[in-house]
Design an enzyme around this catalytic site. Structure first.
Site, mmCIF file in Angstrom:
data_model
loop_
_atom_site.group_PDB
_atom_site.id
_atom_site.type_symbol
_atom_site.label_atom_id
_atom_site.label_comp_id
_atom_site.label_asym_id
_atom_site.label_seq_id
_atom_site.Cartn_x
_atom_site.Cartn_y
_atom_site.Cartn_z
ATOM 1 C CG HIS A 31 -1.920 0.983 1.370
ATOM 2 N ND1 HIS A 31 -1.664 2.307 1.627
ATOM 3 C CD2 HIS A 31 -3.266 0.881 1.249
ATOM 4 C CE1 HIS A 31 -2.807 2.969 1.676
ATOM 5 N NE2 HIS A 31 -3.795 2.131 1.435
ATOM 6 C CG ASP B 281 0.564 -2.285 6.024
ATOM 7 O OD1 ASP B 281 -0.346 -2.368 6.880
ATOM 8 O OD2 ASP B 281 0.415 -1.753 4.914
ATOM 9 C CD GLN C 155 -6.624 -4.375 3.920
ATOM 10 O OE1 GLN C 155 -7.616 -5.068 4.129
ATOM 11 N NE2 GLN C 155 -6.712 -3.075 3.704
ATOM 12 C CE LYS D 210 -7.836 -0.822 5.822
ATOM 13 N NZ LYS D 210 -7.391 0.566 5.954
ATOM 14 C CB CYS E 227 -3.613 3.400 -1.640
ATOM 15 S SG CYS E 227 -4.817 4.690 -1.380
#
Lengths: 140, 420
Positions: free
Chosen positions: B135, B212, B215, B238, B378
């Site tokens: 991302h 990261d 997700q 999220k 993104c």
């Protein structure tokens, strides 16, 4: 509302963008991106006697962006910069629900986009490129 | 509570029963929006759960005060609640200590802290290894920080399934590599990264390892210690919390060595007009008033999620993913991108409809109450690597049902009829 965005006029107009050509010797070329989706237009203008002599473009985008580019390319030749700026302003007014009919009647096909704010930039992308091109011409 | 690891997101052998109606009832938006609402944009933001909404409203309307400042009762209670939220997030992450968790405004803020504070230790010519699947939030902060110190960005390419091509690690990782920062789960393809191989490569050269987790975090509790990373970033919104909060986990020993990112507020130990000494971690990374209400909501969501049956939820999410993949492949002109199967993937699928722009697809799906995301998500380098400008993404969460997937598929058939 979404269905109105895809009426025959917009779909048919957008199809014509596939036939668009770039100019071989433009007076100014501008590339403009829509950062939201990566859509891009490369717009060429050729000038003669203070008016637009020819418009070329290559547009990679959604139906709305492509239809807007086609309208621009059809209507800009013969216009002077003041008329073009007036058309840009009238398109913005149309999308914001201000003032009367747009400077070019074909722009009325974008009236259903007014209610979908996230798509205003799609219609405006070719006209932002045009605005930048006119600015550059004036700076010379 | 079952502690989930990446390997546990494999296809289940048997699907345990899940009280889906009860689960969905924990999310107020579905009652508010009614039945013709098929929310499949969970990779952009999840819907807020009742526990998180209650924590947010309770703080803002009954118990609001700034934290780490006042000595009156309300301020003290706010500080305690804030630290309790930190502890709940730490527990969800499997952190050793709550003080390893920095409260941020989201993953992007967290990764900016990571990039800024780690790059302060770099020298010209040092290398930062990212991947083409990142991302932008895990690319741009590193570019900015690298430019300040003269460091060099390198990237792991993608394999045929658009996963990170980890066979290239031996070429890409050297003694010059000081930081490796990769996604735990692609926000475009849903591919889960084999963090173990990257950890080994990082440890072999003494590089710091940043993940990261935006997700991956919504799909079950984590174990950052087992992952062997040094920093892990995630978002509260999220994770079915409120917008405005996120977290950065920093391994305790490392956090104490790192310089702050932003200055001001309670991140100080002592300030004179000439110089400042800084508070210990995590406070040195929390300049200014933190997002207190959203942090409390994130903590409440994490605690609620931690109590769910994740074996059943994984089975449910992957069954929907399988239904989605099969349905997409059955529509002429629709092509899913990324991993073909369910192995090592999160429940999100991106796809292209040949000859139709993703925004036009999403707009027509919206007519049927189907919420999807169109664009580059993104992740422009990933799309460029796949030869695409944009795609449509459908991302599944624990509350989605087969009806949501079916509404999407029916909508796509209509899109193809109209525009393809």
């Amino acid at each position: 509302m979404s269905a109105e965005l895809y009426d025959r006029a917009i779909v048919e107009t957008a199809k014509a963008s596939a036939e668009a050509q770039r100019l071989s010797a433009p007076d100014v070329t501008v590339e403009e991106d829509n950062p939201l989706c990566g859509d891009r237009i490369a717009l060429d203008l050729a000038m003669a006697d203070g008016r637009i002599a020819a418009v070329g473009h290559r547009t990679r985008g959604c139906l709305l962006t492509r239809a807007a580019a086609v309208v621009l390319a059809r209507r800009a030749p013969g216009a002077d910069p003041a008329e073009l700026r007036s058309a840009i302003a009238s398109l913005r007014d149309l999308l914001e629900g201000r003032n009367g009919p747009p400077a070019w009647p074909e722009l009325s096909m974008f009236e259903p986009v007014r209610a979908v704010r996230s798509r205003h930039d799609c219609v405006l992308l070719p006209f932002r490129a045009l605005e930048e091109a006119l600015d550059r011409l004036e700076e010379r | 509570m079952s502690r989930a690891r990446a390997s546990e997101l494999a296809p289940p052998n048997a699907a345990p029963r899940l009280d889906l109606a009860g689960l969905k009832g924990e999310f107020p938006i579905f009652e508010a929006q009614g039945p013709r609402f098929h929310y499949l944009d969970n990779a952009a933001t999840g819907q807020i759960c009742r526990a998180a909404a209650a924590a947010l409203v309770d703080f803002e309307t009954r118990a609001r005060a700034n934290v780490k400042r006042g000595v009156y009762r309300l301020a003290d209670e706010a500080t305690q609640a804030f630290e309790e939220a930190r502890a709940r997030i730490a527990a969800y992450l499997g952190a050793r200590e709550a003080r390893e968790v920095v409260i941020t405004s989201g993953t992007t803020h967290a990764l900016n802290i990571a990039a800024h504070t780690l790059c302060a230790r770099l020298r010209p010519g040092d290398e930062i290894l990212l991947s083409l699947a990142e991302h932008h939030a895990n690319i741009v902060p590193w570019q900015l920080a690298a430019a300040r110190v003269g460091a060099v960005i390198r990237a792991i390419p993608l394999d045929a399934e658009a996963r990170l091509d980890l066979d290239r690690l031996t070429d890409l990782v050297s003694r010059k590599t000081k930081v490796i920062a990769v996604t735990h789960c692609s926000n475009v393809t849903g591919a889960l990264t084999d963090l173990g191989r990257i950890r080994e490569a990082a440890q072999a050269v003494g590089a710091l390892f940043v993940v990261d987790g935006a997700q991956r975090a919504p799909h079950g509790p984590l174990d950052v210690q087992a992952m062997g990373c040094d920093l892990y970033a995630l978002s509260g919104h999220k994770l079915f919390g409120a917008t405005g909060a996120g977290a950065l986990w920093i391994r305790a020993e490392l956090a104490e060595e790192l310089p702050p990112f932003l200055g001001g507020g309670e991140m100080i130990r002592r300030v004179t007009i000439e110089r400042t000494s800084f508070a210990p971690a995590p406070h040195r990374f929390e300049a200014g008033t933190p997002p207190i209400g959203p942090a409390l909501a994130m903590g409440a969501a994490a605690a609620w999620l931690a109590g769910l049956d994740w074996q059943a939820i994984h089975a449910h999410e992957l069954a929907l993913t399988e239904r989605l993949l099969a349905g997409l492949r059955a529509i002429r002109g629709v092509r899913p991108i990324g991993p073909e199967g369910l192995q090592a993937r999160a429940p999100l699928v991106s796809f292209v409809v040949e000859g139709v722009h993703p925004h036009d697809v999403c707009q027509l799906l919206d007519m049927r109450g189907v919420c999807t995301r169109g664009g580059h998500h993104c992740a422009q380098p990933l799309h460029e690597a796949l030869g695409l400008e944009a795609s449509v993404r459908a991302s599944i969460a624990l509350y989605n049902e087969a009806e949501d997937v079916d509404a999407l598929l029916e909508g796509l058939e209509d899109v193809v009829r109209r525009l393809a």
